[in-house]
Design an enzyme around this catalytic site. Sequence first.
Site, PDB file in Angstrom:
ATOM      1  N   GLY A  14      34.349  36.090  15.439  1.00  0.00           N
ATOM      2  CA  GLY A  14      34.148  36.733  14.155  1.00  0.00           C
ATOM      3  C   GLY A  14      33.675  38.177  14.146  1.00  0.00           C
ATOM      4  O   GLY A  14      33.700  38.815  15.176  1.00  0.00           O
ATOM      5  N   LYS A  31      24.559  31.994  15.852  1.00  0.00           N
ATOM      6  CA  LYS A  31      24.442  32.476  14.465  1.00  0.00           C
ATOM      7  C   LYS A  31      24.594  31.340  13.461  1.00  0.00           C
ATOM      8  O   LYS A  31      24.039  31.394  12.365  1.00  0.00           O
ATOM      9  CB  LYS A  31      25.447  33.587  14.197  1.00  0.00           C
ATOM     10  CG  LYS A  31      26.907  33.242  14.494  1.00  0.00           C
ATOM     11  CD  LYS A  31      27.683  32.769  13.285  1.00  0.00           C
ATOM     12  CE  LYS A  31      29.104  32.396  13.646  1.00  0.00           C
ATOM     13  NZ  LYS A  31      29.907  31.980  12.516  1.00  0.00           N
ATOM     14  N   SER A  79      29.727  30.389   3.661  1.00  0.00           N
ATOM     15  CA  SER A  79      29.394  29.895   4.998  1.00  0.00           C
ATOM     16  C   SER A  79      28.992  28.423   4.918  1.00  0.00           C
ATOM     17  O   SER A  79      28.055  28.064   4.204  1.00  0.00           O
ATOM     18  CB  SER A  79      28.239  30.716   5.583  1.00  0.00           C
ATOM     19  OG  SER A  79      27.600  30.010   6.629  1.00  0.00           O
ATOM     20  N   GLU A  92      29.361  23.820  12.130  1.00  0.00           N
ATOM     21  CA  GLU A  92      29.168  24.030  13.565  1.00  0.00           C
ATOM     22  C   GLU A  92      27.706  24.078  13.978  1.00  0.00           C
ATOM     23  O   GLU A  92      27.342  23.648  15.068  1.00  0.00           O
ATOM     24  CB  GLU A  92      29.871  25.318  14.016  1.00  0.00           C
ATOM     25  CG  GLU A  92      31.374  25.314  13.837  1.00  0.00           C
ATOM     26  CD  GLU A  92      31.807  26.048  12.581  1.00  0.00           C
ATOM     27  OE1 GLU A  92      31.044  26.013  11.582  1.00  0.00           O
ATOM     28  OE2 GLU A  92      32.886  26.645  12.584  1.00  0.00           O
TER      29      GLU A  92
END
Length: 335
Positions: free
Chosen positions: A137, A192, A255, A283
Site C-alpha cells: 500500500g 499497521k 479500513s 488482517e
Amino acid sequence: MGSNSYRVGVLGGGAWGTALSILANRAGSTVIFNTRNTNVIQSIVERRTNDIYLPSVFVDPNIVVTEKMSDICAGDFVILAVPSHTLRSVCIGLSDNLPKDIPVVLAGKGIERGSLMLMSEVAKSILPHNPIAIISGPNFADEAARGLPTATTIACTDKSLWDMFAYAIGGRYFRPYMSEDIIGTQIGGTVKNVIAIACGIAIGRNMGENARAAIITRGFAEIARLAVAKGGKYETLMGLSGLGDLVLTCASPKSRNMSFGIALGQGKSKEEILMGRGRSATEGVTAAESVIKLARKLGIQMPICDAINRILYENVAVDRLIEELLERPFTSENI
C-alpha cells in the site's frame, strides 16, 4: 488483448486480486485471473463484476477467468493476492506447475502463525528458485480499481524485474515506486493493521483526536522498531509502505481494521464483529498474535500491539488495557 507484451497471472479472487487484475489489464497486459471461488467466477463471467468482494467495478472481458491454477503459470510473472494463512498451501500448489524462473509478486500481508515467517520467507521456502517481490500500500482496492490516483510500493532487489512489474501493472493513475527493502515493506504492511485496530478502539471509546494521533505516532515507532530488528531499513518505514499505509489505514472508516476497532471500542466482542463480516478479512486480527510473538522473539517492546493482542486473544477488558497504557512511565520519544 493487451497492447504491451506482458502476460500476468493473478491468483486470488478477493478485492485486491480483482483490482490488480483490472489494473494490469488497464496497463495493457494480458491477464489470466485465477480463483477457486465458483461464485466469484460466475459473477465475473455473467455480470463482469466481482459482486462478492469488489462490487460496482467493471471487469473487462479481456481478463480471462479460470479455476485452474496451472493456467496462470505460463506468463511473465504471477501475483499472489491471497490471505497470509493460505499462502503456504497456495505455493505448494504452484510448485508443480510454475517454472523456476517465473517471478512471484506477493500482494498479501502477514506473519505466518507458528513459524513467524514473513510472506516472502514462506514463499522462498517452497519456491526457492523463483524471484520474490512484494507489492504493498497505501491502497484501498476499490479506489485503485476505479482509477482514482494511487501510489504503491513494489519491493524487489532486481531493477530489471521491477521495471517489468511497474510497466505491467502501473499507469497514469496507479503509480508504482521501487524499494529494495523486502523485509521493511512487509513489516510496515502487516503491523499497521494492528495499530489501526487500536485507533478504532480510541474512536469507539470517544477518546478524541489527540489520542488517535498519539496511537498513530507511537504505533509507527513500534513498526519501525520491529522492522529494523528483523533486518529492514528505517527509511523504508518513512515511505509509502510504512507511514503512507499507516495513515491510510488509521484515518478512514473504509479500513476494515479501523472499523473493527471502533466496534470493539463500542463494546462488541471479537466473535460478534467477525461473524457479521462474512468472508471479508480483517488482517489485524490475524496479525496481532504473530506480531507480538515475533517481537518477543527479537526482544522488542511493542506496548500498543501487545495490548491489542491481549484484548483479542486473552480476553482482557479494553478499559483495563487503556489504563495500563496510560500508566506506563514517562520516557524519551526515541525509545
